[in-house]
Structures are given as C-alpha cells and as structure tokens.
Enzyme design. Structure first.
Site, short mmCIF file in Angstrom:
data_model
loop_
_atom_site.label_atom_id
_atom_site.label_comp_id
_atom_site.label_asym_id
_atom_site.label_seq_id
_atom_site.Cartn_x
_atom_site.Cartn_y
_atom_site.Cartn_z
N SER A 92 0.81 -1.22 0.00
CA SER A 92 0.00 0.00 0.00
C SER A 92 0.84 1.27 0.00
CB SER A 92 -0.93 0.00 1.22
OG SER A 92 -0.19 -0.17 2.42
N GLY A 129 -1.86 -4.33 1.05
CA GLY A 129 -1.99 -5.52 1.87
C GLY A 129 -1.05 -6.65 1.51
N ASN A 158 3.89 -5.47 5.81
CA ASN A 158 2.74 -6.26 6.24
C ASN A 158 3.15 -7.57 6.89
OD1 ASN A 158 0.57 -4.52 5.44
ND2 ASN A 158 1.09 -4.97 3.34
N ASP A 239 -5.38 6.75 9.66
CA ASP A 239 -5.10 5.39 10.14
C ASP A 239 -3.71 5.26 10.75
OD1 ASP A 239 -3.32 5.36 7.99
OD2 ASP A 239 -4.47 3.92 6.81
N HIS A 242 -0.51 5.02 6.76
CA HIS A 242 -0.21 5.37 5.37
C HIS A 242 0.09 6.85 5.23
CE1 HIS A 242 -2.67 1.66 5.12
NE2 HIS A 242 -1.74 1.35 4.23
#
Length: 268
Positions: A92, A129, A158, A239, A242
């Site tokens: 991402s 992801g 991740n 979040d 990011h």
C-alpha cells in the site's frame, strides 16, 4: 540516523503513529482498498436492472483490487512500448492507498523520469496488503511479461504487522532479488522499520534483514523508505499507517537518491 528517525517517530506528540494493538486491528488496517463495508445493501430493482447493477458492482470491486499499474494504462500507453521497464513491486505504501490517483510517489517518479529525459516505462505492480510471500508468487509472471531493466522491491511491512517469521521474510526478499537478477534486472531493495513496541529483538532483526539481503546479493539498498516522514505524525493519514499526499515527494526523494545510479545515462 534512520534508527533515530524511528525513535522520533515513536515519540511524536507522545503517540505511536502507526502501530495498532490487537491482531483484529492489524487485520483491519492492512485490508486491501477493495474491502467494502458489509452493511451496504444492494438496491432493489427489476431483474434486468438488478443483474446490470450486480455486474457493475463486481467490475468496480475487481478494478479496485487491481495493482496500481492496471489503473494507469492510459499513462503507460503514452510512452514508447520499446522503452525499458522499471517495475515497482510493493504494497500500500506504493499503491496510492487513500490517495488520489496520480499523487503517489511512483506516479511522481514517472514524471521525474520524463522531466529528466530518462526513457523508462514505469509499471506499478503494487497491491495494498501484499506481503513478501505474495510478491514471490506474483513476481515470475511480472518478469516474464515486462522483462524489466530495473526492479524496486518494496515489501515486508505487512509481514511485520502480522508478526510473521523474520526468517521467512528474509528468504522471500532474497528469492525476489535472485529472480530479478536472473531475469537481467538491476534491483533496488527498499528497507522498512517498525516501532519497538513489537519487542526490541524483533524490531532490530526486521530492520537488519533488508541490509543482509542487499549485501548478500550485492544490490542497491534504500535503508528506510519513510526517512524524513515517519517522525512527522502530520504526514500520516488518520489510520496512522499510510503517508499523506504531502509526504509523497519526500518518499520519492528517498528513492531517487538510490535509484538514479541504476538508471544509466539520460537522453540528450
């Protein structure tokens, strides 16, 4: 300096900007952008219209989950098909998660290459992801299809968010570097760091594995993709995972310093 940056990142405003506490929260944070709320009910419509709406929704979901490159074919088509390919294999952080299309660091890289007369066609095969295991699975087909001259590998975050085996992450990165080299590509490996709330040992070993792979395979290493970004909470989306649009030029500058020596001479 990179470790200091990570420490400042952790200390910013007394908050941890990107880590989440529970496995459930981690899974929620790393869902692909194709994930949709489960409480969206399909509108009622006559059978014919219902089929049309269902087909359109399925198509929209499929497109949302495609790699960023598949959504920028128009840009690629404007470049010479004979130009050498620069392939970005990432997650991402490279797939413009939460950003307007064309504002991520990969899109900015494409523009800089054009402005500085480097004749490359950028293929962004990043998927939100994705893990190093996903990269190992996807890379052979990408190498066969695009025959890239340069591959940027930006994967591993991740893996850490899921607490996966560091040995497996290192082996997967090594496999991707080896496969790229065997296909005749130069490789830039983008390193990542995680805050120490995962435990000092795990945190340090995760940071070091990128350098180990790069040194072992003699490829270029970007020690920390988010250098100059991670310590600034205001450069992250809500979040806290990011980076925002404002952070993307900084990320590009980090990549460019290590990528430029791999590009070869620019066109006159």
């Amino acid at each position: 300096p990179a470790l200091d940056a990570a420490a400042r990142w952790l200390a910013s405003d007394g908050e941890i900007p990107v880590m989440v506490a529970s496995p459930e929260e981690r899974k929620d944070m790393i869902k692909p952008r194709s994930s949709l709320p489960t409480d969206i009910a399909a509108p009622t419509a006559p059978d014919g219209r219902r089929r049309t709406l269902t087909s359109a929704l399925c198509l929209a979901i499929a497109l949302a989950g495609l790699p960023a490159a598949a959504q920028s074919q128009k840009t690629d088509a404007t470049q010479s098909s004979s130009a050498p390919v620069l392939l970005v294999l990432g997650d991402s952080l490279s797939a413009e998660y939460g950003l307007a299309r064309g504002t991520g660091w990969v899109a900015l890289l494409e523009r800089r290459l054009r402005e500085r007369k480097y004749d490359y066609r950028v293929v962004n095969a990043s998927i939100s992801g994705d893990t190093t295991s996903g990269g190992v699975s996807r890379l052979p087909a990408l190498l066969s299809q695009h025959r890239p001259r340069i591959v940027i590998v930006e994967l591993g975050s991740n893996d850490a968010l899921r607490g996966l085996s560091l040995q497996m992450t290192e082996q997967n990165l090594d496999k991707m570097v080896q496969a790229s080299q065997a296909a005749g590509a130069r490789v830039l490996l983008a390193g990542m760091q995680i805050p120490p709330n995962y435990g000092r040992d795990y945190t340090q070993r995760f940071q070091q594995l990128f350098a180990k792979v790069a040194q072992s395979r003699k490829v270029a290493l970007l020690p920390f993709l988010l250098e100059g970004v991670a310590e600034h909470i205001e450069l992250f989306q809500p979040d806290r995972l990011h980076p925002t649009e404002q952070a993307q030029p900084r990320i590009l500058d980090n990549v460019w310093r290590h990528l430029e020596p791999l590009l070869g001479p620019a066109n006159a």
